[in-house]
Design a protein around this motif. Sequence first.
Motif, mmCIF file in Angstrom:
data_model
loop_
_atom_site.group_PDB
_atom_site.id
_atom_site.type_symbol
_atom_site.label_atom_id
_atom_site.label_comp_id
_atom_site.label_asym_id
_atom_site.label_seq_id
_atom_site.Cartn_x
_atom_site.Cartn_y
_atom_site.Cartn_z
ATOM 1 N N GLU B 14 0.850 -1.205 0.000
ATOM 2 C CA GLU B 14 0.000 0.000 0.000
ATOM 3 C C GLU B 14 0.888 1.259 0.000
ATOM 4 O OE1 GLU B 14 -2.623 3.001 0.457
ATOM 5 O OE2 GLU B 14 -1.233 2.657 2.085
ATOM 6 N N ASP B 16 0.620 4.570 0.584
ATOM 7 C CA ASP B 16 0.661 5.577 1.653
ATOM 8 C C ASP B 16 1.349 5.040 2.911
ATOM 9 O OD1 ASP B 16 -0.572 7.328 0.013
ATOM 10 O OD2 ASP B 16 -2.482 7.414 1.081
ATOM 11 N N ILE B 17 1.015 3.820 3.272
ATOM 12 C CA ILE B 17 1.629 3.256 4.487
ATOM 13 C C ILE B 17 3.116 2.995 4.224
ATOM 14 C CG2 ILE B 17 1.262 0.755 4.204
ATOM 15 C CD1 ILE B 17 0.147 2.356 7.345
ATOM 16 N N ILE B 20 4.948 6.438 4.669
ATOM 17 C CA ILE B 20 5.116 6.934 6.045
ATOM 18 C C ILE B 20 6.091 6.036 6.819
ATOM 19 C CG2 ILE B 20 3.101 5.742 7.063
ATOM 20 C CD1 ILE B 20 4.196 9.293 7.918
ATOM 21 N N ALA B 88 -2.546 -5.122 10.105
ATOM 22 C CA ALA B 88 -3.807 -4.791 10.770
ATOM 23 C C ALA B 88 -4.523 -6.067 11.213
ATOM 24 C CB ALA B 88 -4.702 -3.992 9.827
ATOM 25 N N LYS B 89 -4.040 -7.213 10.721
ATOM 26 C CA LYS B 89 -4.607 -8.504 11.150
ATOM 27 C C LYS B 89 -3.813 -8.965 12.371
ATOM 28 C CE LYS B 89 -5.938 -11.529 8.019
ATOM 29 N NZ LYS B 89 -7.402 -11.488 7.968
ATOM 30 N N LYS B 109 -0.992 -2.576 12.970
ATOM 31 C CA LYS B 109 -1.428 -1.330 12.330
ATOM 32 C C LYS B 109 -2.807 -0.997 12.900
ATOM 33 C CE LYS B 109 0.494 -2.395 7.747
ATOM 34 N NZ LYS B 109 0.072 -2.853 6.412
ATOM 35 N N PRO B 110 -3.121 0.262 13.179
ATOM 36 C CA PRO B 110 -2.232 1.405 12.973
ATOM 37 C C PRO B 110 -1.121 1.479 14.026
ATOM 38 C CG PRO B 110 -4.303 2.108 13.969
ATOM 39 C CD PRO B 110 -4.449 0.662 13.664
ATOM 40 N N PHE B 111 -0.036 2.161 13.646
ATOM 41 C CA PHE B 111 1.093 2.339 14.548
ATOM 42 C C PHE B 111 1.470 3.820 14.523
ATOM 43 C CE2 PHE B 111 2.564 1.362 10.320
ATOM 44 C CZ PHE B 111 3.474 2.372 10.069
ATOM 45 N N ASP B 112 2.271 4.213 15.511
ATOM 46 C CA ASP B 112 2.729 5.604 15.562
ATOM 47 C C ASP B 112 4.088 5.691 14.849
ATOM 48 O OD1 ASP B 112 3.665 8.099 16.144
ATOM 49 O OD2 ASP B 112 3.479 7.926 18.313
ATOM 50 N N PRO B 113 4.142 6.371 13.703
ATOM 51 C CA PRO B 113 5.413 6.410 12.973
ATOM 52 C C PRO B 113 6.534 7.109 13.744
ATOM 53 C CG PRO B 113 3.754 7.768 11.882
ATOM 54 C CD PRO B 113 3.068 7.054 12.993
ATOM 55 N N ILE B 114 6.158 8.000 14.656
ATOM 56 C CA ILE B 114 7.186 8.725 15.416
ATOM 57 C C ILE B 114 7.943 7.769 16.356
ATOM 58 C CG2 ILE B 114 7.604 10.646 17.015
ATOM 59 C CD1 ILE B 114 6.456 11.574 14.337
#
Lengths: 125, 134
Positions: B14, B16-17, B20, B88-89, B109-114
């Motif tokens: 994907e 976009d993911i 990031i 996400a699974k 997922k979702p995760f914090d990219p920071i």
Amino acid sequence: MTMQEQLRALVERHLANLVVELARVSELLTPNSDTGALPLAQVVAAQEITHQLKGTAGSMGFSEIGATASALDENLKTLKKMPDPISAAQLQPALELLGSLRRIAESTTPAMSALYNADLSKLAQ
Amino acid sequence: MTDKLQRLTYVEDEPDIRSITEFALKELGGYELDVCASGPEAIDRTPDFNPDLIILDVMMPGMDGIETYKRLRAIPQLAETPIVFMTAKAMKHETERYRALGAADVIPKPFDPITLPDRVREIWQQVRKTAVAS
């Protein structure tokens, strides 16, 4: 381009892509105009996109979009287990969730992402 | 196994993911990164890149993450390379399945990219600790 600018550009691009992807989900969940029923294959395709959106939107700092996409994902997973085709009544909760999701996405701006104003100065190596 | 985590292969379809995560690992984490958009791409390129650790998406069209995992593992050079699923699974029964396969860890997922670079570093330290202990 600074790291902050790079991050903001990614967030902005994602939000634009998100609106397009939701339009695709909406198309897939449009029932037959005569019968009101929807082929199961379209639910399967819509769930795959929604599942991906859930992870991506949340990771891009859009927690409300991520949470609503998650609710739609769960609803579509339930519909996937039903006999083909899906009736209008069975589909209704998913359409309501999709409507909410589209409204939230359309009223969201990039600056509403948790990443948009993140302080990166202490993180960069 | 090297002391310091430097080289990562990241596999995700994907866009976009992928962007990031690439930003987080390369710009924030300072890792040397090889980004692959599919399982076949990873199987083709990863032996030459020879990463310290591999991060693998699960849901990908065509060859999914599980199949990609098995094929990467079958390459002698990568048989011991730690592989982390990012997915996400990530329900309990799903993460148990990945661990039973031999995955080093699972990043939901979702995760914090920071905080992602720190999370990956923690996983690496845990993998090293286990390797030293055995």
